[in-house]
Motif scaffolding. Structure first.
Motif, PDB file in Angstrom:
ATOM      1  N   SER A 174       0.840  -1.193   0.000  1.00 29.68           N
ATOM      2  CA  SER A 174       0.000   0.000   0.000  1.00 29.68           C
ATOM      3  C   SER A 174       0.878   1.246   0.000  1.00 29.68           C
ATOM      4  O   SER A 174       1.826   1.350   0.778  1.00 29.68           O
ATOM      5  CB  SER A 174      -0.888   0.013   1.235  1.00 29.68           C
ATOM      6  N   PRO A 176       1.415   5.391   0.633  1.00 27.24           N
ATOM      7  CA  PRO A 176       0.972   6.190   1.794  1.00 27.24           C
ATOM      8  C   PRO A 176      -0.398   6.846   1.612  1.00 27.24           C
ATOM      9  O   PRO A 176      -1.131   6.987   2.599  1.00 27.24           O
ATOM     10  CB  PRO A 176       2.084   7.236   1.964  1.00 27.24           C
ATOM     11  N   PHE A 177      -0.778   7.201   0.396  1.00 30.13           N
ATOM     12  CA  PHE A 177      -2.124   7.764   0.212  1.00 30.13           C
ATOM     13  C   PHE A 177      -3.182   6.743   0.609  1.00 30.13           C
ATOM     14  O   PHE A 177      -4.144   7.056   1.321  1.00 30.13           O
ATOM     15  CB  PHE A 177      -2.334   8.220  -1.243  1.00 30.13           C
ATOM     16  N   ILE A 179      -2.774   4.118   2.547  1.00 29.22           N
ATOM     17  CA  ILE A 179      -2.675   3.896   3.998  1.00 29.22           C
ATOM     18  C   ILE A 179      -3.423   5.004   4.730  1.00 29.22           C
ATOM     19  O   ILE A 179      -4.170   4.745   5.689  1.00 29.22           O
ATOM     20  CB  ILE A 179      -1.194   3.854   4.446  1.00 29.22           C
ATOM     21  N   ALA A 180      -3.258   6.236   4.281  1.00 27.88           N
ATOM     22  CA  ALA A 180      -3.914   7.374   4.941  1.00 27.88           C
ATOM     23  C   ALA A 180      -5.428   7.216   4.884  1.00 27.88           C
ATOM     24  O   ALA A 180      -6.127   7.403   5.881  1.00 27.88           O
ATOM     25  CB  ALA A 180      -3.482   8.688   4.282  1.00 27.88           C
ATOM     26  N   ILE A 181      -5.941   6.860   3.718  1.00 27.78           N
ATOM     27  CA  ILE A 181      -7.391   6.695   3.568  1.00 27.78           C
ATOM     28  C   ILE A 181      -7.878   5.566   4.478  1.00 27.78           C
ATOM     29  O   ILE A 181      -8.854   5.706   5.209  1.00 27.78           O
ATOM     30  CB  ILE A 181      -7.755   6.393   2.090  1.00 27.78           C
ATOM     31  N   SER A 183      -6.398   4.222   7.113  1.00 26.47           N
ATOM     32  CA  SER A 183      -6.199   4.569   8.526  1.00 26.47           C
ATOM     33  C   SER A 183      -7.346   5.456   8.999  1.00 26.47           C
ATOM     34  O   SER A 183      -7.882   5.276  10.105  1.00 26.47           O
ATOM     35  CB  SER A 183      -4.858   5.294   8.674  1.00 26.47           C
ATOM     36  N   LEU A 184      -7.735   6.399   8.148  1.00 26.58           N
ATOM     37  CA  LEU A 184      -8.830   7.300   8.512  1.00 26.58           C
ATOM     38  C   LEU A 184     -10.155   6.530   8.580  1.00 26.58           C
ATOM     39  O   LEU A 184     -10.965   6.752   9.489  1.00 26.58           O
ATOM     40  CB  LEU A 184      -8.879   8.443   7.495  1.00 26.58           C
ATOM     41  N   ARG A 190     -13.516   3.416  14.827  1.00 25.31           N
ATOM     42  CA  ARG A 190     -13.095   3.380  16.231  1.00 25.31           C
ATOM     43  C   ARG A 190     -13.594   4.594  17.008  1.00 25.31           C
ATOM     44  O   ARG A 190     -13.743   4.542  18.230  1.00 25.31           O
ATOM     45  CB  ARG A 190     -11.566   3.299  16.317  1.00 25.31           C
TER      46      ARG A 190
ATOM     47  N   LYS B 215      -7.903  15.708   8.859  1.00 25.04           N
ATOM     48  CA  LYS B 215      -7.148  14.576   8.289  1.00 25.04           C
ATOM     49  C   LYS B 215      -7.654  14.263   6.883  1.00 25.04           C
ATOM     50  O   LYS B 215      -6.866  14.036   5.961  1.00 25.04           O
ATOM     51  CB  LYS B 215      -7.273  13.335   9.179  1.00 25.04           C
ATOM     52  N   THR B 219      -5.614  14.539   3.053  1.00 22.35           N
ATOM     53  CA  THR B 219      -5.436  13.507   2.016  1.00 22.35           C
ATOM     54  C   THR B 219      -5.691  14.075   0.622  1.00 22.35           C
ATOM     55  O   THR B 219      -5.310  13.461  -0.369  1.00 22.35           O
ATOM     56  CB  THR B 219      -6.366  12.282   2.217  1.00 22.35           C
ATOM     57  N   ARG B 233       6.930   3.799   2.940  1.00 21.85           N
ATOM     58  CA  ARG B 233       6.305   2.940   3.956  1.00 21.85           C
ATOM     59  C   ARG B 233       7.027   3.078   5.298  1.00 21.85           C
ATOM     60  O   ARG B 233       7.022   2.147   6.115  1.00 21.85           O
ATOM     61  CB  ARG B 233       6.293   1.486   3.469  1.00 21.85           C
ATOM     62  N   ARG B 235       7.913   3.862   9.101  1.00 24.55           N
ATOM     63  CA  ARG B 235       7.115   3.615  10.303  1.00 24.55           C
ATOM     64  C   ARG B 235       7.443   4.632  11.399  1.00 24.55           C
ATOM     65  O   ARG B 235       8.545   5.189  11.438  1.00 24.55           O
ATOM     66  CB  ARG B 235       7.418   2.220  10.866  1.00 24.55           C
ATOM     67  N   ALA B 247      -3.769   2.005  16.514  1.00 28.93           N
ATOM     68  CA  ALA B 247      -3.199   3.354  16.589  1.00 28.93           C
ATOM     69  C   ALA B 247      -2.178   3.539  15.462  1.00 28.93           C
ATOM     70  O   ALA B 247      -1.720   2.566  14.872  1.00 28.93           O
ATOM     71  CB  ALA B 247      -2.539   3.553  17.951  1.00 28.93           C
ATOM     72  N   GLU B 249       0.773   3.719  12.967  1.00 32.07           N
ATOM     73  CA  GLU B 249       1.967   2.886  12.874  1.00 32.07           C
ATOM     74  C   GLU B 249       2.886   3.389  11.758  1.00 32.07           C
ATOM     75  O   GLU B 249       4.098   3.356  11.881  1.00 32.07           O
ATOM     76  CB  GLU B 249       1.499   1.457  12.574  1.00 32.07           C
ATOM     77  N   PHE B 250       2.261   3.883  10.674  1.00 28.05           N
ATOM     78  CA  PHE B 250       3.042   4.402   9.557  1.00 28.05           C
ATOM     79  C   PHE B 250       3.257   5.914   9.739  1.00 28.05           C
ATOM     80  O   PHE B 250       2.413   6.610  10.318  1.00 28.05           O
ATOM     81  CB  PHE B 250       2.315   4.138   8.234  1.00 28.05           C
ATOM     82  N   VAL B 252       2.973   8.274   7.683  1.00 29.38           N
ATOM     83  CA  VAL B 252       1.934   9.121   7.083  1.00 29.38           C
ATOM     84  C   VAL B 252       0.758   9.297   8.048  1.00 29.38           C
ATOM     85  O   VAL B 252       0.118  10.359   8.078  1.00 29.38           O
ATOM     86  CB  VAL B 252       1.472   8.564   5.715  1.00 29.38           C
ATOM     87  N   GLU B 253       0.510   8.291   8.881  1.00 32.15           N
ATOM     88  CA  GLU B 253      -0.580   8.409   9.854  1.00 32.15           C
ATOM     89  C   GLU B 253      -0.232   9.437  10.935  1.00 32.15           C
ATOM     90  O   GLU B 253      -1.088  10.219  11.362  1.00 32.15           O
ATOM     91  CB  GLU B 253      -0.859   7.057  10.505  1.00 32.15           C
ATOM     92  N   LEU B 256      -0.571  12.965   9.541  1.00 29.61           N
ATOM     93  CA  LEU B 256      -1.967  13.436   9.532  1.00 29.61           C
ATOM     94  C   LEU B 256      -2.384  13.883  10.938  1.00 29.61           C
ATOM     95  O   LEU B 256      -3.038  14.917  11.102  1.00 29.61           O
ATOM     96  CB  LEU B 256      -2.922  12.341   9.050  1.00 29.61           C
TER      97      LEU B 256
END
Lengths: 365, 365
Positions: A174, A176-177, A179-181, A183-184, A190, B215, B219, B233, B235, B247, B249-250, B252-253, B256
């Motif tokens: 994946s 990062p774009f 992953i960002a989507i 993750s969000l 959550r 966030k 994007t 990628r 971390r 929570a 981990e990357f 990019v997260e 954001l």
């Protein structure tokens, strides 16, 4: 559960790639066509994140499947020629064991006690289904979207898994774009108080979080170009408008609401979290230190990689990277960049174009 | 409020484009340089959705502004030559009257009692500032992002508003993809229980909703290509990881999360909702029935339209549409498609490229 769905019991314990194990776990699957005597005409389909094993109408379940225009008698993946298997991913909620299943040790649903799920687990569980059907080597391994990543995991973990690989709108890992989507999306679920740390109850699901996550997903499944043609600036009819301030006013907003409403009670939120994270975690570069080194380890007689120019979530350069890596590793590989305007979802909706590419490739195998 | 910020009192009542009116409303603005005797060297900058009037460092406020590398003495928009005005949009919360301001009729904040806000209101309020400074006709009207849409609204509503137009990373109206993103951002804020129908209290803002909305915005402000180069990628270091399941981990997260944390208490949520919706509503096609007809009504001696290839939110084809429409309407128009990889935010961060294009254009005016 439909009449066409079969269950395969995994070896118990089934050890997970990142640690932990499952007991008495099962994989749900469907099959179409007949396995020949040589057992060499099997095609295994691994799915995207949310579909189940019902890829196509079946004599025991005539409802259309998620890839109905591609799979079936006389279709691109032709069940009158091939023995076709489609599995519901381990970790999902459409018959296979996942976070929503009951943990036999406790008698309670696993929820967040389910061990970390990776696409290697999805792949190796699917491999057990093939072995259980008496298939040592697949004619072809087929995977769109997450299924393509699972197919790569399969090919990287099972020597001589398949003669041929067909990877559709997928990626070696994946970006990062994406992953960002994702993750969000996970954060939206959550953040819903009803999620309750994964301990939501029947009748009180985190539907708001799932709705928002699905809407966000929808913004990345199609393309801005398609939406411009399809919706432009058209408005919801006045008579149908919710008068609440800031409620949907443009057609594209009501489209998102409709799509979300269809999904929100149809997929278990914890399963969504586990599968979504598994997509972020998977990386061909874990096999040898780089994507190229990982792809060079894969063995097959040929491969085809298909992608779509307008795909935001799995951009075309990622399919090109797979095709180049497989070629560099010595596998004759076709690469098809399709001009569909439907973005990532094109394989589900621009089916004439995909059918032609897929049928053409399988005819050469 | 900084020492450089000035307030202009709007005519009272100030009638709003979609109905309703404001009393005793003000617009906050800053100026750089000196208005010449002929009053013909004024450049008015209209901003994107969230920035205030502090576009650049000022003798009375040396803090860097949001366009510090573009605006100032000797810079692309040169305050030693031009009298530069930047206004905080009507409806915002950085000194101008908006939903967070006190309604003089009730003594309470307007909140959702603020009248519907359109970019026509933003434009006509800014025009009042120019008039108040004794400027009948601007040398140039400059607007990036939402500011470009406000500049179009200005030029469409005030005959002979400006000699020249400089429109940056903007659109003649919002495309459905952008509407979908903004609609979802607004829903994220409204879904936060702390939003409370707009009646949130100091100390209990809908910070979760604002965090998620920011966030999501992030994007779309940059590009997948930039993020791939910048984050890949990579971390978060183990020592800095939150052990909560799912929570970040990357990298990019966590990027954001950091960007959201900087914004979340810095912008009023109701103002965000009003300005965001105003962007969806604005449509050049409201002036004459089509974008082309609307653009053909605009009068100016020249125009420049700048866009960026990687912009998801205001895609390049929309800047091209503006440039072609202005040209078809008889305005000599430069169109610059810049190869920045920073997407929509490029005008804020790829400033050498933008400075060159802007300085080059202004030198011809």
């Amino acid at each position: 559960m439909s009449n066409a769905l079969r269950l395969h019991r995994l070896p118990s314990p089934f050890r997970m790639h990142r640690g932990g194990e499952l007991h008495e776990a099962v994989i749900a699957y469907e099959t179409w066509g007949r396995l020949n005597a040589a057992r060499d005409n099997a095609i295994l389909i691994l799915t995207g994140m949310s579909p189940g094993a019902h890829a196509a109408a079946h004599p025991d379940d005539p409802n259309p499947g998620w890839w109905d225009e591609i799979v079936g008698p006389g279709k691109a993946i032709d069940s009158s020629r091939w023995f076709i298997i489609c599995v519901n991913s381990l970790g999902s909620c459409r018959g296979s064991t996942g976070p929503a299943s009951v943990d036999p040790a406790s008698g309670q649903p696993y929820r967040l006690q389910f061990p970390d799920l990776s696409l290697e687990d999805v792949a190796l569980a699917a491999h057990q289904v093939a072995l259980g059907l008496g298939i040592e080597r697949l004619h072809a391994l087929v995977g769109p979207s997450m299924g393509g990543m699972s197919a790569l995991a399969y090919a990287l973990n099972v020597a001589s898994a398949a003669e041929h690989l067909l990877l559709v709108s997928t990626a070696p890992h994946s970006a990062p774009f994406s992953i960002a989507i994702r993750s969000l999306q996970r954060e939206l679920i959550r953040s819903d108080p009803a999620w309750n740390g994964g301990d939501y109850q029947a009748g009180n699901w985190p539907t708001q979080g799932m709705t928002l996550a699905r809407k966000l997903g929808m913004t990345t499944y199609r393309s801005a170009r398609e939406w411009r043609q399809r919706f432009g600036r058209s408005r919801v009819a006045d008579a149908e408008r919710d008068p609440t301030p800031f409620a949907p006013e443009f057609s594209v907003e009501s489209y998102l609401a409709y799509q979300a409403s269809r999904f929100v009670n149809d997929f278990d939120p914890n399963c969504y979290l586990y599968l979504s994270r598994a997509m972020d975690w998977f990386d061909v570069a874990d096999y040898g230190g780089s994507v190229a080194a990982g792809l060079a380890r894969i063995q097959a007689r040929s491969a085809m990689v298909i992608g779509v120019e307008t795909d935001l979530l799995f951009p075309l350069e990622q399919q090109e990277e797979i095709a180049e890596g497989l070629r560099d590793g010595g596998i004759p590989t076709l690469f098809a960049a399709l001009p569909s305007i439907q973005g990532h979802d094109a394989f589900l909706v621009d089916t004439p174009r995909f059918a032609k590419a897929i049928a053409g490739y399988l005819a050469t195998t």
